[in-house]
Scaffold this motif. Structure first.
Motif, short mmCIF file in Angstrom:
data_model
loop_
_atom_site.label_atom_id
_atom_site.label_comp_id
_atom_site.label_asym_id
_atom_site.label_seq_id
_atom_site.Cartn_x
_atom_site.Cartn_y
_atom_site.Cartn_z
N UNK A 143 -6.09 0.21 -6.54
CA UNK A 143 -5.82 -0.28 -5.18
C UNK A 143 -4.82 0.62 -4.43
N UNK A 144 -4.36 1.68 -5.09
CA UNK A 144 -3.39 2.62 -4.52
C UNK A 144 -2.16 1.89 -3.99
N UNK A 145 -1.48 1.20 -4.90
CA UNK A 145 -0.32 0.38 -4.55
C UNK A 145 0.99 0.97 -5.06
N UNK A 146 2.07 0.55 -4.42
CA UNK A 146 3.43 0.78 -4.92
C UNK A 146 3.99 -0.58 -5.28
N UNK A 147 4.50 -0.71 -6.49
CA UNK A 147 5.09 -1.98 -6.94
C UNK A 147 6.47 -2.12 -6.31
N UNK A 148 6.76 -3.29 -5.75
CA UNK A 148 8.03 -3.50 -5.04
C UNK A 148 9.16 -3.85 -6.00
N UNK A 149 9.37 -2.97 -6.97
CA UNK A 149 10.45 -3.20 -7.95
C UNK A 149 11.83 -3.15 -7.29
N UNK A 150 11.91 -2.52 -6.11
CA UNK A 150 13.18 -2.47 -5.38
C UNK A 150 13.59 -3.84 -4.84
N UNK A 151 12.65 -4.77 -4.75
CA UNK A 151 12.96 -6.11 -4.24
C UNK A 151 13.30 -7.10 -5.36
N UNK B 118 -8.67 -10.82 -14.43
CA UNK B 118 -8.73 -9.74 -15.43
C UNK B 118 -7.38 -9.50 -16.08
N UNK B 119 -6.31 -9.50 -15.28
CA UNK B 119 -4.98 -9.32 -15.83
C UNK B 119 -4.62 -10.47 -16.76
N UNK B 120 -4.90 -11.68 -16.33
CA UNK B 120 -4.56 -12.86 -17.12
C UNK B 120 -5.29 -12.88 -18.46
N UNK B 121 -6.52 -12.32 -18.49
CA UNK B 121 -7.32 -12.31 -19.71
C UNK B 121 -7.14 -11.02 -20.51
N UNK B 122 -6.20 -10.17 -20.09
CA UNK B 122 -5.96 -8.87 -20.75
C UNK B 122 -7.19 -7.96 -20.72
N UNK B 123 -8.00 -8.12 -19.67
CA UNK B 123 -9.16 -7.25 -19.49
C UNK B 123 -8.81 -6.04 -18.62
N UNK B 124 -7.61 -6.05 -18.07
CA UNK B 124 -7.10 -4.93 -17.27
C UNK B 124 -5.58 -4.97 -17.34
N UNK B 125 -4.96 -3.85 -16.97
CA UNK B 125 -3.50 -3.77 -17.00
C UNK B 125 -2.96 -3.56 -15.60
N UNK B 126 -1.66 -3.66 -15.47
CA UNK B 126 -1.01 -3.41 -14.19
C UNK B 126 -1.25 -1.98 -13.73
N UNK B 127 -1.40 -1.06 -14.67
CA UNK B 127 -1.70 0.34 -14.33
C UNK B 127 -3.06 0.42 -13.65
N UNK B 128 -4.05 -0.26 -14.22
CA UNK B 128 -5.39 -0.26 -13.63
C UNK B 128 -5.35 -0.80 -12.20
N UNK B 129 -4.62 -1.88 -12.00
CA UNK B 129 -4.53 -2.51 -10.69
C UNK B 129 -3.93 -1.57 -9.65
N UNK B 130 -2.76 -1.03 -9.93
CA UNK B 130 -2.06 -0.25 -8.90
C UNK B 130 -2.77 1.08 -8.62
N UNK B 131 -3.40 1.65 -9.63
CA UNK B 131 -4.12 2.91 -9.39
C UNK B 131 -5.40 2.68 -8.60
N UNK C 171 0.87 -1.17 0.00
CA UNK C 171 0.00 0.00 0.00
C UNK C 171 0.91 1.22 0.00
N UNK C 172 0.56 2.23 -0.78
CA UNK C 172 1.44 3.41 -0.86
C UNK C 172 1.67 4.02 0.52
N UNK C 173 2.94 4.32 0.80
CA UNK C 173 3.30 4.90 2.07
C UNK C 173 3.67 3.89 3.13
#
Length: 279
Positions: free
Chosen positions: A139-147, A124-137, A102-104
């Protein structure tokens, strides 16, 4: 007249994730295990093989709006960031593990919160009905790309019809999230020791493509989760694109020196089979 040499297919960008955990819960010093899936037999890439989760990049993985929602993005360039984002997305799609916060917050999503996110977004992601952008916005998430720790970079040989330009990343799996294959692209899954997977393939119990086996060999040298991650952080990533050489009526698959692998040459099957370089 000699036949014109067929032009190699361009490799498609892809990401593979090696999710790691200690083999004994609450014992970080125990030997590592890695999460692997068995590819569906009707999938044309690596059918029936034991592989790490991963797949092709999508346009949204490189969306500019994601940079502000990626952990440690100030130390990662755009070219690499999209591969890391794709790895997080693919891990979520293929095995339900979400490397995000969660952001923060510093802690990764807990299992209790993940359940609802998975119900709303995984299919939805698996069926290309949504994107990673849709998900994180949403759900107000930060992707843990640092890990996501860069581990290897492989490009499929030019003689293989379907080719990939694949970045491999290590990541420690969140202890309270349950990894499970998706039942679509993959039909089975296992947490397994790196050397155990190699030994089972040698015994004929598993099928491993060439890149998977070489990266398992490298992973086995790390010993523990912390050891493997520390080893990867220090190692220089050298691009591996295997090539074939013929000698004395036999064909040998080569990989370059300097990437950290042992046993750089492998004899190819006499029947003409190809130890493919994939994930």
């Amino acid at each position: 007249m000699n036949e014109a040499k067929k032009e190699a297919a361009p490799p498609r960008p892809a990401t593979t994730v090696l999710l790691l955990r200690p083999s004994k819960i609450d014992d970080a010093a125990s030997p590592l295990e890695v999460f692997m899936v068995v590819r569906h037999h009707q999938i044309d890439s690596f059918s029936g093989a034991l592989v790490f989760p991963g797949g092709k990049l999508e346009d949204a993985d490189g969306a500019a709006s994601l940079r502000s929602r990626c952990g440690g993005a100030d130390k990662i360039d755009d070219a690499e960031l999209k591969f890391r984002v794709a790895g997080v997305r693919e891990a979520f799609e293929e095995c339900g593990v979400l490397l995000a916060r969660k952001r923060g917050q510093k802690a990764l999503i807990a299992a209790a919160d993940l359940k609802g996110i998975e119900e709303r977004w995984r299919a939805k992601l698996a069926k290309d009905e949504a994107s990673i952008v849709d998900l994180v916005e949403a759900e107000d998430l930060e992707i843990a790309t640092d890990l996501m720790v860069p581990y290897a970079h492989w490009i499929t040989p030019t003689f293989v019809p379907k080719r990939f330009d694949t970045w491999f990343f290590l990541a420690e799996a969140p202890p309270d999230q349950v990894a499970l294959h998706d039942g679509s692209e993959s039909v089975d899954s296992v947490w397994i020791g790196a050397q155990e997977a190699i030994d089972e393939a040698t015994a004929g119990k598993r099928t491993l493509v060439h890149a998977t086996q070489k990266n398992l060999e490298l992973l086995a040298e790390g010993g523990t989760v912390a050891g493997a991650i520390a080893q990867a952080a220090k190692r220089k990533i050298v691009t591996v694109q295997p090539w074939v050489e013929a000698r004395e009526g036999k064909r040998f698959l080569h990989i370059p020196e300097g990437a950290g692998y042992r046993n750089l040459v492998r004899e190819m099957p006499a029947a003409g089979g190809v130890p493919q370089a994939g994930r």
